[in-house]
Design an enzyme around this catalytic site. Sequence first.
Site, short mmCIF file in Angstrom:
data_model
loop_
_atom_site.label_atom_id
_atom_site.label_comp_id
_atom_site.label_asym_id
_atom_site.label_seq_id
_atom_site.Cartn_x
_atom_site.Cartn_y
_atom_site.Cartn_z
N LYS A 36 5.25 8.91 8.68
CA LYS A 36 5.10 7.85 10.64
C LYS A 36 5.76 8.65 10.94
O LYS A 36 5.93 9.75 12.23
CB LYS A 36 4.42 6.69 10.36
CG LYS A 36 3.37 5.84 9.59
CD LYS A 36 3.55 5.12 9.37
CE LYS A 36 2.43 3.97 7.94
NZ LYS A 36 1.15 4.33 8.40
N TYR A 54 0.85 -1.56 0.22
CA TYR A 54 0.35 0.04 -0.06
C TYR A 54 1.06 1.26 -0.03
O TYR A 54 1.67 1.80 0.94
CB TYR A 54 -0.58 -0.13 1.72
CG TYR A 54 -2.33 1.07 1.35
CD1 TYR A 54 -3.06 1.74 0.44
CD2 TYR A 54 -1.41 1.96 2.79
CE1 TYR A 54 -3.90 2.32 0.60
CE2 TYR A 54 -1.98 3.28 2.15
CZ TYR A 54 -3.64 3.44 1.23
OH TYR A 54 -4.34 4.32 1.64
N ASP A 75 9.11 2.41 -0.46
CA ASP A 75 8.16 3.36 0.15
C ASP A 75 8.28 3.54 1.77
O ASP A 75 7.54 1.79 1.93
CB ASP A 75 6.91 3.22 -0.51
CG ASP A 75 6.01 3.49 0.55
OD1 ASP A 75 5.85 4.13 1.61
OD2 ASP A 75 4.39 3.44 0.09
C1 LIG Z 1 4.01 1.79 3.45
C2 LIG Z 1 2.75 3.18 3.35
N1 LIG Z 1 3.39 3.65 2.62
C3 LIG Z 1 2.08 5.71 2.33
C4 LIG Z 1 0.99 5.09 3.36
C5 LIG Z 1 0.24 6.31 3.67
O1 LIG Z 1 0.40 7.30 4.37
P1 LIG Z 1 -0.70 7.92 5.14
O2 LIG Z 1 -1.90 7.24 5.83
O3 LIG Z 1 0.00 8.72 5.51
O4 LIG Z 1 -1.15 9.27 3.75
C6 LIG Z 1 1.31 4.12 4.51
C7 LIG Z 1 0.59 4.15 5.14
O5 LIG Z 1 -0.07 3.81 6.25
C8 LIG Z 1 1.92 3.16 4.68
O6 LIG Z 1 2.02 1.96 4.96
#
Ligand SMILES: Cc1ncc(COP(=O)(O)O)c(C=O)c1O
Length: 428
Positions: free
Chosen positions: A266, A143, A238
């Site tokens: 995060k 994700y 990511d």
């Molecule tokens: C690996 C990863 N990328 C992107 C995101 C998206 O981040 P946000 O919820 O701050 O938009 C998340 C959210 O859980 C994530 O775990």
Amino acid sequence: MTDKNAILFERAQRTTPGGVNSPVRAFRQVGGTPRFIERAEGAHMWDANGGRYIDYINSWGPTIVGHAHPEVVAAVQAACATGLSFGAPTEAEIEMAEEITRLMPSIEEVRLVSSGTEASMSAIRLARGATGRAKIIKFDGCYHGHADSLLVKAGSGLLTFNTPSSAGVPKEITAHTIVLDFNAPDQLERAFETHGAAIACVIVEPVAGNMNLVKPTPEFLSTMRRLCSAHGALLIFDEVMCGFRVALGGAQALYGITPDLTVLGKVIGGGMPLAAFGGRREIMQHLSPIGAVYQAGTLSGNPVAVAAGLATLRIIERPGFYENLGSATARLAQGLEAEARAAGVEFCADSIGGMFGFYFCANRPLRVADVAASDIERFKRFFHLMLARGIYLAPSAYEAGFVSAAHDAACIDETLVAARAAFAQLAH
Ligand SMILES: Cc1ncc(COP(=O)(O)O)c(C=O)c1O
């Protein structure tokens, strides 16, 4: 006793879709009433009924130093007192960029944004702008936030084009997104053979945490690095979840693979809305105002969020931080396995740094299909048995868990005692 959580949930559903501002909070996968949180401190949270929980969600990763850490709270209070947002640059943003580039040397320049979604979406636009190519590769079960082009289900056959996984996303928007299996280097080879010259980037969670915890095989990451370099595509890690979570330098330090671009979130905000994307200077220089790739944000680099993030980074950089976090998390994962084994429940668990996963199946999963094949019904029962004993786990079998530095030996012991009772009930 009046159930205040139930009353609040009922009330919330009258004005907010599903009663929540992010879907997983609604407990849809496990059933029951979400807990409305009144306060949190260290490893614990208290709900509207006054129930106390040991929190293994930690805001889905950010609160790695524990909730309401006094140093983070003091930094936020001091920042608030000097103004909440200016829409103009501040020295603290430079400090944050200097910290990030020092801790993750693959990042020469970085831009701050407000959410992981925004950061991944911007990194992909940048990769497309810098390469002049359109196609992107992502992996099933990873994700990267909810940007339209990333809301894609894998097609029926390998390399068939994929269908949007959300209503409201036209198929033309996902037409350039190729979805492959995680940990399947052969699929990467074939995708590059077929589409190599059109691929702008490969985006991956190098340690996946959105299909439960799934670790990469070293060959998977090294194949993607090699193929991206050979075909002129950019490799985007990511690390919104695993950055500053699995190790101080993130998954890239742990696995020794250098991405072209990295997405962070995060932990770098310490619980405030802050995220970032960065990488090699020559790529980052394609961004506006110097380059042609547009990207902007009213609250980007917000001073209060940056203060929380800097205070958090200073704590995690202290000697021994990751050793302690990693050993507490490993003790939890190993302890859960031992309790399940003693009860005769088919189960396994895993951990890396301050992240853990547990699965109701015999072997640790390598991809999302393995997680889907685990005993999800058993997971749901376990979740509720633990919640009833004050252990707050992620309400979905497809999410990783998080330990913070505030989870001391007593917290882990209490969790394992609860797990013993829960597994014994499951075994019946
Ligand atoms: C690996 C990863 N990328 C992107 C995101 C998206 O981040 P946000 O919820 O701050 O938009 C998340 C959210 O859980 C994530 O775990």
